[in-house]
Each structure stands twice: as C-alpha cells, then as structure tokens.
Design an enzyme around this catalytic site. Structure first.
Site, PDB file in Angstrom:
ATOM      1  N   ARG A  17      46.699  42.762  35.237  1.00  0.00           N
ATOM      2  CA  ARG A  17      46.712  41.475  34.535  1.00  0.00           C
ATOM      3  C   ARG A  17      47.877  40.602  34.990  1.00  0.00           C
ATOM      4  O   ARG A  17      47.726  39.394  35.147  1.00  0.00           O
ATOM      5  CB  ARG A  17      46.752  41.712  33.019  1.00  0.00           C
ATOM      6  CG  ARG A  17      45.412  42.145  32.501  1.00  0.00           C
ATOM      7  CD  ARG A  17      45.398  42.596  31.044  1.00  0.00           C
ATOM      8  NE  ARG A  17      43.998  42.878  30.688  1.00  0.00           N
ATOM      9  CZ  ARG A  17      43.602  43.321  29.504  1.00  0.00           C
ATOM     10  NH1 ARG A  17      44.480  43.539  28.530  1.00  0.00           N
ATOM     11  NH2 ARG A  17      42.323  43.538  29.266  1.00  0.00           N
TER      12      ARG A  17
ATOM     13  N   GLN B 203      42.125  38.555  25.812  1.00  0.00           N
ATOM     14  CA  GLN B 203      43.594  38.467  25.856  1.00  0.00           C
ATOM     15  C   GLN B 203      44.144  37.946  24.532  1.00  0.00           C
ATOM     16  O   GLN B 203      45.191  38.378  24.058  1.00  0.00           O
ATOM     17  CB  GLN B 203      44.051  37.526  26.983  1.00  0.00           C
ATOM     18  CG  GLN B 203      43.601  37.925  28.374  1.00  0.00           C
ATOM     19  CD  GLN B 203      44.093  39.287  28.792  1.00  0.00           C
ATOM     20  OE1 GLN B 203      45.201  39.689  28.448  1.00  0.00           O
ATOM     21  NE2 GLN B 203      43.261  40.013  29.508  1.00  0.00           N
TER      22      GLN B 203
ATOM     23  N   HIS C 100      38.081  37.760  34.952  1.00  0.00           N
ATOM     24  CA  HIS C 100      38.231  39.170  35.331  1.00  0.00           C
ATOM     25  C   HIS C 100      39.554  39.770  34.827  1.00  0.00           C
ATOM     26  O   HIS C 100      40.498  39.070  34.557  1.00  0.00           O
ATOM     27  CB  HIS C 100      38.018  39.405  36.833  1.00  0.00           C
ATOM     28  CG  HIS C 100      38.903  38.638  37.761  1.00  0.00           C
ATOM     29  ND1 HIS C 100      38.689  38.592  39.109  1.00  0.00           N
ATOM     30  CD2 HIS C 100      40.007  37.892  37.543  1.00  0.00           C
ATOM     31  CE1 HIS C 100      39.629  37.872  39.681  1.00  0.00           C
ATOM     32  NE2 HIS C 100      40.431  37.437  38.756  1.00  0.00           N
ATOM     33  N   GLU C 101      39.530  41.096  34.664  1.00  0.00           N
ATOM     34  CA  GLU C 101      40.647  41.839  34.037  1.00  0.00           C
ATOM     35  C   GLU C 101      40.873  41.432  32.589  1.00  0.00           C
ATOM     36  O   GLU C 101      42.012  41.451  32.110  1.00  0.00           O
ATOM     37  CB  GLU C 101      41.949  41.685  34.837  1.00  0.00           C
ATOM     38  CG  GLU C 101      41.871  42.097  36.284  1.00  0.00           C
ATOM     39  CD  GLU C 101      41.406  43.524  36.480  1.00  0.00           C
ATOM     40  OE1 GLU C 101      41.540  44.332  35.552  1.00  0.00           O
ATOM     41  OE2 GLU C 101      40.875  43.815  37.568  1.00  0.00           O
ATOM     42  N   GLY C 102      39.812  41.093  31.889  1.00  0.00           N
ATOM     43  CA  GLY C 102      39.948  40.754  30.463  1.00  0.00           C
ATOM     44  C   GLY C 102      39.908  39.251  30.271  1.00  0.00           C
ATOM     45  O   GLY C 102      40.812  38.539  30.706  1.00  0.00           O
TER      46      GLY C 102
END
Lengths: 592, 592
Positions: free
Chosen positions: A291, A441, A434-436
C-alpha cells in the site's frame, strides 16, 4: 526535464526527513550522504536509459498471450536486467541475504525515480521485493535458502495472489483450498484474478504467495493461510499453476494482470509460509508495504504529469492577460495565465505533498525497525499503521487530480496519445482501486486504526503535528494556527463518531468513512507542507538563484495548500459530525 | 438497462420543464405529447439497434488514414444512414428546409438518448447540425439552397474549423488567410487542427465552416471572417483542402479529429458567410450551440456510466455490513454497502442534475426563439447566455466524476477494458477541453456574462431561483433556505469581485474565475434539484410502486445535493472574496 525533481527529493530526504540521523544506526553504519547520492544517481541513469524510453511503447504494445507464452516487448527484460545488475532488487535487504542494508527511505526514493519513468516496468521488481520481504520475515531458513536469494538476485520474480473472482475486497469469502499431503506440502486448488506479474518470461521462476484455506479451517478471515506456490518446482518441472488469461487494463498496461488457475491437473504444490490460519496477518504485512508502494506510485505518476505540464506551460505561447488584450503584442507562454498557474500550483501542492507523505511513511518503516529504543520503534510503527491508509489513498486521489490537470494544461494536445499526459492519467486510475479500494482504506482508517485503537495512534500523530506547529517560523504563524484548528476539528469529529460507534451505532459511525479519510489526509498533508515550508524558510536566508526560487516555491505551495485546500475540511467535518445518513439510508429501488 | 432512464427524461421534459407549454406556440402547433413520445421511442430504438452495439468496437478500432482514404468501421455509416432516414438530422429545422420544427428541447432529448449510446458516432450529425444552423441563420438564399438542404438530408456533413496549431484558445492569433478573387469567392490558405469530422467517407461532401482573416483585415478578433469551404466543389472536383493527418485521442476515438491543410495547391475556394470581419459573432452563435451540445454529451456519458455502475452494484455480491461480519452469512450485493451507496447517490445527483441543466438550456433556446413576447424571448436569451458556460462546464466536470465513480464501484473490473466504464471515462475527459476549456468558460462567465453585463442576467437568474424557493413544499423548506443563502453568498462574492474589476484590478478579479465557475455551477444545479424535488414531492402523493420509488429517489438526491455538495461553496466563496492571489502571484521560477 526528468520526471522527478532531484532537488526536491534531496530536500525531502535530507532537510525534512533528516536522513543523516539514520546513518548513526548500526544497520546503516556503512552508509552516508555520498553513498545515498550515488545510489540515487544510478537510479536516475537507469530511469533515463532503460525505463523512460520504452514507457510509451509498452503502453501501446501491451503483453499478449498466445495460449502458450506471454510476450512482452524486449525492452522490459533489458531494463529489469539492468535494474538487478545495479543492485536495486536487493538494496534494502540484509547483508546476509546479499543486500546493501540501504535505508528503506532511500530504497523508496530510488523506486520513486524509477517508477516515475515507467510505472509498468517498475511493477515487476516492486512485487518481487514485497513478496521477498514476507519470506524474509516469516519463512523458515530452508524457505529463505530456496527462494529468497534467487528473488533478491532477480532470478525469480514474485507475486501476491490474494484476490479471487468471487471475492475482491471481501477476503472472508476466499475459496482457494489447500490440502496437506504426506510430505508436508500442500495441494492448492482455486482461481485467482488480478494477479499482477502472474505470468511472464522475465525471470527463471515466479514465486506466488497464495492465500488459501486449509481444508477444515474456520470460516472467514480467521481460516486463511499463506503459501509459497512456485511456477517451476524444485525438480525443474512445471507446477500446476496455469494462466487462465491476461486482463486488459486501461493503465499499467505493461504489468501483466492475470487470471491464474491453481490445481487444474490435481493440485499445485504449495509450501505453508509461517503458521496455519495466520495468513491474514502475514498478508497485512505484505499489503501494508504494497500500500505504501501504491501510494508512492500514485505520487510519482502525478509528479511526472506535473513536470510534463510545467514544461509545456513554459514553452507554449498563447493568449494575453485579461487586462492587456492588444493583439499586436505577442502571445505569452501559457504559464503566465492565472488559471494555468492555478492548475500548476495545485498540482505542485498535490504531488510534492504526496511524495513527502510517502517518504515519511518510508522513514517510519526505518524507524519502526531501527530506532534506538523499543518505545521509539513502537511509536513509529503506530504512526505508520495509522498513516498507511492515507499514504495509499491520498496520493491515489490527488496524484490523479494532478494528472487530470496536466491534461487540462495541455488543452487539446492533452487528450491526444502523442503526449504522455493521458497515459499517465490512465495509469494512475488504477491506484485508488488495487491493494484495497478507497472505501476499504477508509474503513481501515476509521474502524481499525482509530476506533479499535481508541485513538491512541491519532494522539501520537497530533503530538507530531504540534511539534511542527511550535517550531513554525513567524512567517507561517497563520498556517500553524490553521493546522492547530484543523487538529481540533479532527478531534471533535472523531469524538462524535466514536461515541456513535461505542453506542451500538457502528454502521452509522462508519457510513461516511470515505469523507473522514479525505479530511484526515488533507490535514496530514497540510502538516507536511508546514514542515516543508518551515525548513524552506530557514534555508532561504542564504540562498540565491535557482535555490532561492526552489525555497520560494516550497513556501508558496504551502500557502496555497492552507488557503485553497485545507478549508475544504470544514464542510466535511460538519457533515461527519452530523452523522448524516442520506447515502446509507438510500433504498436500492430509489436509485432508478 | 438503457443508458438513459426514459422515465427521468419524461419527468424532466414534462413535469419540470413543462414541455406542453411549447405546443401552444405557432411553430410547434403540430406537435403534442404523443408526437414527442414517438420521436423519443424512435431515438431509443436507433440507440439500441444502431448506436450502442458498435460503441466498444469503434473505440477499439479507431479510424485510420492510409494516405488516401480514411477508413471507419462500416457500422458507423449504417447507424448514421438510419439516423438520417429517421429524420433526426433535420427534426429541429424549419418545414421550408425539410424539417419537422420539433422543439429544440425535444431534439436535445433525442440527442441525449443517442449520444448516451455512442458519443463518437453521434459526433458526426451533432457537428453537421451545428454548422447547418449557422448557414440557416447567416447564409444567403443561394448558400442555403446549395448547402443547407443537403446537410439536413444528411448527404453533406459539416465541421467547425476554428482552431489552429498556434492558436488554440487564443483566437486573436488565427493566421488562416482569405484572399478575394474576381468571381467574389475567396482563396483560403492555412492550417487547422483538432477539426472533428474533418475527413471521412460517411457523406457525399463535407462543408467546413472556416475562420480566416481576409487579407488586410484588422489584427485580433475583430478581423476574423467565416467561410464556407466544401471538400468537393460544385463542379464535382476536389477543393484544395487536404487531410494533414488524423489525431489519435484517448476518447471520442470514433469521431475523426483532423489536421486540415487549406490551400497547399494555391488556395481552397471559400464563400464568405455573412459579413466580412463578423466571423467571431457567427462563431459564437455556433459555439454556444456546440457548448450546450458538449455539456449534454458530458452529462449523458456520465449518465451512461452511472447506469452501468448501478446495474453492477445490484448484482455483484461481496462483503457484509460492518456490524454483521458473520462469514457464515452470504455476502450482500455491493449496493448494500454505505460507501457504494455514497458513490451511486453522488453520481445520480451529478448526472441527473447535469441532464436537467442541459435540458433547461435547450428549453431556453426554444424560449429565446419562440416565447410569446419580445421581453420573454430576450429574458430567455439572457439566461441562456449566462448559463452557457455552466451548461458546458458543470456536466464536463461532474459527469466525469460520475464516470470516475462508476469505475470505482466496479473495483478491479472497472479498470479492465472488458467493461465499458473506463471507455466512458476516457470519452468524457475531452469535454472539459474542446469547445472552450474550463478556464476559458470561467473567464467568459465572470468577465463577459457578469462583469460586462453588470450583473443583469445574474439578477434574472436569481429571480428564477426565488420562484422555486417560494414554491418549495414544506418538506424542502430547509433546502429552500439553503438556496436563498447560496444566492446571497453569490451576490456578496460578485459584489466584491466586481468592485475590484471596476477599480482597475481586472486581472486580480478574474484570477480565480475557475473557482467562481465551480461555485455558481453548484448553486444552479442545487436550484434544479430543488425544482425536481418540489415536483416529485407533489407527484409522490398518489404514486405507488416503481413510480413512488422514482419520486423518492429524486427527493433523496436533492437532499444529498444540499447536504453533501452545496456546502462546498462556502470555502470557495471565502477564497474568492479574499481576492486571493496566491496562484496568480506565483513566479514561474518557483514552480521548479
């Protein structure tokens, strides 16, 4: 001009983040300013010679799959070979693993330079390092011997194989299964999707880190384990991992995004990493690093767009100021127009603010691992943990705005594919997902990092901000006061939301978490602008020429951020404090 | 589901904009609700059968130029032939020109349906109609006989050839030259760029409307004339207009964007349209129509994205509410998540608000031409003139945000090219630029439409808003009050800026005009939401089922806009009233 301003990078590293202090720590004892400068010089050369030249070509010629092999333009492998040869894959790693024990902060700064030149090609080593770090931290000695060295040498690349077609952000519903067999290994079956770098011919092997459920494991996120699943097994045969297809994206087109099928022929061989059912915590370790990396990518894609727009605005002649319309006078460079200045100054405040935020995150990684006392390490870790959702999201949101503005500065040329700004904009659009996602978040920030933490880390952050406020020079007294007010506004807002959450109204308290993430992100970046301006104010005294202009720019960008950006938080805070449920209460049928 | 909600369109046309009132006017005497419904039904069929099916294919297979001919996938011509055969090219035109004298409002509603399905293919008739209208208004009878009929039949297509490589927004610097020859025609030489539909084989001929300077004309915008320059001359020979090349865009990829060279072989034959040196005013006539059209395109591209996202969110299952995390329960459709509702409700408020704004603009066009009294016509024209920069810009800004949110709602799938939302996002990114950038619109609004007008049109707008405030039902008293406060805030802000402008500080007063454009746009759309909610509140009394849900949605979207969006104007107003010059004062060297 280069996509990143080296002077800005040096300013952030040395003057704002006090990189020198790291050299006093045993881990970094062999480094100094000169060795760091050499590393960054090398990164710049790599970026110029090997990464930037094929960025547009790679976007226009994305990887293809002929049913057997994935084809990628050869410049990618050449760039990555040069990258590994220069030692960047392992620069941050321990000496015992062949690394240079470079501070994470410097490693991130190098990545910034390279990613700004070509985010797609930079994706492969980024994922490899993230996977390698998990093995370094949680793997057995045997696993490290087998995989880690080869990854740090760049012979094996890595992936994070988390997402499944039926479970994107909802990890509780992961279905990939692992069954232990006699030799202690596992047979993995299931489908993964959006796996970046999941297939290619750039390395001898690909080491997938796969989330799966051991047969009989508890339901939900408490039954997830993490496995090492290589593309090629130790005996040289192909593991039962097959490419289901490439996903065609709007951006990051050179980083393959894959659907992977595990176990179509009976089960892919996997090796349990760490303990069973603890996969989620390992994954968070990996994801937190990823992240911060995504945030950095977003920051530098925005940065690259800003620099292109700045260059264009200085050279493109068009129009005249409103009060001097005489057509017999020559047209002026468009940077002379107030609205173009507005777009550029906004962009500068976003991209330099975002870069400062990401490098602060990297500095906190270093502190969490190497600070002098356990208390200092713990404090750094808490701050990093709190900031991570903002480091991921703020650059993803505002870096993208900078890319949008870079198009706008170019006018009609901006939307043509002959100029790089539309490509940068498309690239950056992946980062809020992407990645959350942004929404994920925001729930992480408000639900886990603030409510569940009972505001402890937030209090530490406020302490840090207070130090900056107290140290602010008189010229920035107004901004210091505004930051103090912003901190108070955050506290009030968190108190209201926290009471609702504690009062059995968690859904209501979290309903507008996305607004809170935006709000706190702006306060954090305002703080970093005040830190930058305070340093610049101090340094400006003896500066002349370009350097004086640089410090002037930092101070003006700070003023911009406080006058134009920070005031946006007040209506946000009012909305949050009202616990408004207009969105959450919307019946599905009423959408139309 | 269709890209536009027909029920919403009917609601706006009949209930909000009182289309029925138009049928009482002589020009529209032969129309009624039934004829309008038939026209919109036809538009929906055309959209479904001929425009929507090839939208993705056209984006992936943009027009190509082999040095001789431009190649466009055949579905485009087939769709346009069907479009012309159904009478849409001339529906708005006079009976004497072969048209149906359909109200502009209905013509725009038809365009909305068709553009939502495929903005690129819809671009060709849009430009042709805009060019035809200029000839209808300013052309001689001979010119009309030669060009207009063929254009309205769809045999000839049109373009607006304004922009030059060295002069984008800066029309004062146009260099294309016209020299009169013995027969009264002109020889045109020069280069144009970004000319949409400038070359193709979709029609028998292409009628370029070209801005050029007659030799010896005054410098600046007062020396510009407008010419008809056909691709094929009356004798069937090719005019001296050549395609310099196609421009490759990120969006609207199916509408050719061209570089055109006039007079490479001695001079293209051109016919003066209207009077010499008055080209700018004719061009503004054409551009105002084009600007409303761009706004509508932006609104419906956003709308199409919203509808796709809504459909996806209703069917995609993932995750569980924060307070009900039990993994043994099934995952919910993502529309149940508060943050997804937030994104969808925000989008709904943007796209339906934008559509209402554009249709109001169309209604004002009708009123400016056909209202019962000269006073009413003049009032409508003044309002339209004031609103045009907002009609162009607000949908371009917020429709694009809706497209961004549509990607976000889709998560990882949103950035893949297998889903339409990334294409819609790319398409919409052109709209804040072409036909006058956001910055240009903001200078037009504040400098020309407010300062130069001494606030007269703005006062008329406030009167209109006041009517809505007074008629608001008790359930929307809070929103009515907020709108009244917003009007007061606008007045104060304009007063401060106006004093600065009058006090020889025009550059300072205009420096932040982009912020003013954003601010006033939000107030206007808030007004239109209150109008919609007031109607919906009234109609809801007897409604059941889907219709009740529709009215519920309108009222909730109104509340969303007032609670979440309108409060953003306060910091904007404070910034404007402070006459902040942080951006304008930024020295070029300080940018870095």
């Amino acid at each position: 001009m280069p996509a990143l301003d080296r002077r800005d990078l040096d300013f952030l590293l040395q003057d704002v983040l006090d990189l020198d202090a790291l050299f006093a720590r045993p881990r970094f004892a062999e480094h100094d300013r000169a060795s760091v400068a050499a590393m960054l010089d090398t990164a710049e050369r790599l970026a110029d010679d090997h990464f930037a030249p094929h960025a547009a070509k790679l976007d226009a010629n994305e990887p293809t799959f002929d049913g057997e092999t994935v084809h990628i333009i050869p410049e990618v492998k050449a760039a990555l070979d040069a990258y590994c040869a220069a030692g960047f894959m392992s620069a941050h790693a321990d000496y015992e693993h062949g690394g240079m024990q470079l501070p994470h902060t410097v490693s991130m700064a190098s990545s910034a330079i390279i990613s700004a030149a070509n985010i797609s090609t930079a994706g492969y080593p980024f994922l490899t390092r993230a996977a390698a770090n998990v093995i370094a931290k949680f793997g057995t000695e045997e696993q490290k011997a087998t995989w880690l060295g080869a990854m740090l040498e760049g012979r094996y690349f890595g992936t994070m194989a988390l997402t499944e077609p039926g479970a994107g952000s909802g990890l509780a519903d992961l279905k990939t299964q692992a069954v232990q067999v006699g030799d202690g290994t596992y047979r993995i079956t299931g489908n993964k999707i959006f796996i970046s770098a999941g297939e290619h011919g750039l390395s001898e092997n690909i080491v997938h880190l796969v989330l799966a459920r051991i047969k009989g494991a508890p339901a939900g996120v408490k039954g997830i384990s993490l496995f090492i699943v290589p593309k090629i097994l130790g005996d040289g045969t192909r593991n039962d991992v097959r490419l289901g297809g490439l996903i065609h994206k709007m951006g990051y087109r050179g980083t393959t995004s894959t659907m992977l099928n595990f176990g179509e022929a009976g089960g892919a061989t996997g090796y349990l990493l760490g303990e069973a059912h603890k996969g989620l915590s390992y994954m968070f370790h990996m994801m937190n690093e990823a992240r911060v990396g995504v945030g950095l990518g977003a920051a530098v894609i925005g940065y690259a767009g800003y620099r292109v727009a700045l260059d264009y605005a200085k050279t493109r002649l068009q129009g005249r100021p409103p009060a001097a319309k005489d057509p017999s006078l020559p047209p002026v460079p468009i940077i002379e127009h107030a609205d173009v200045k507005r777009m550029l100054l906004a962009s500068k405040s976003y991209v330099e603010g975002a870069l400062a935020l990401c490098l602060l995150g990297a500095r906190l990684v270093d502190d969490s691992e190497t600070a002098e006392t356990p208390e200092a390490r713990s404090r750094a870790f808490q701050l990093l943990d709190l900031l991570t959702p903002m480091i991921k999201s703020w650059p993803s949101q505002w870096g993208l705005v900078a890319n949008d503005l870079a198009i706008q500065v170019h006018g009609g040329y901006g939307y043509t594919r002959e100029y790089p700004v539309e490509r940068l904009w498309r690239d950056n659009r992946l980062n809020p997902i992407h990645e959350g996602t942004f929404g994920i978040q925001s729930l992480d920030l408000l639900g886990r990092k603030i409510f569940a933490d009972q505001g402890k880390a937030l209090a530490l952050l406020a302490e840090e901000m207070l130090k900056t406020i107290e140290a602010a020079p008189p010229a920035f007294a107004e901004e210091a006061g505004a930051l103090a007010n912003a901190i108070a506004l955050v506290s009030e807002t968190v108190a209201v939301l926290g009471r609702a959450a504690a009062g059995n109204r968690l859904d209501e308290a979290l309903a507008n978490s996305a607004v809170f993430l935006e709000l706190l992100g702006h306060v954090v970046v305002a703080w970093l602008w005040l830190r930058q301006a305070s340093v610049a104010e101090d340094k400006a005294a003896g500066a002349t020429g370009d350097l004086a202009a640089f410090y002037d720019g930092k101070r003006r960008a700070c003023r911009y951020f406080f006058r134009w950006e920070l005031p946006k938080i007040r209506p946000q805070a009012e909305l949050l404090q009202s616990l408004d449920q207009t969105c959450a209460d919307m019946p599905v049928a009423a959408f139309g």
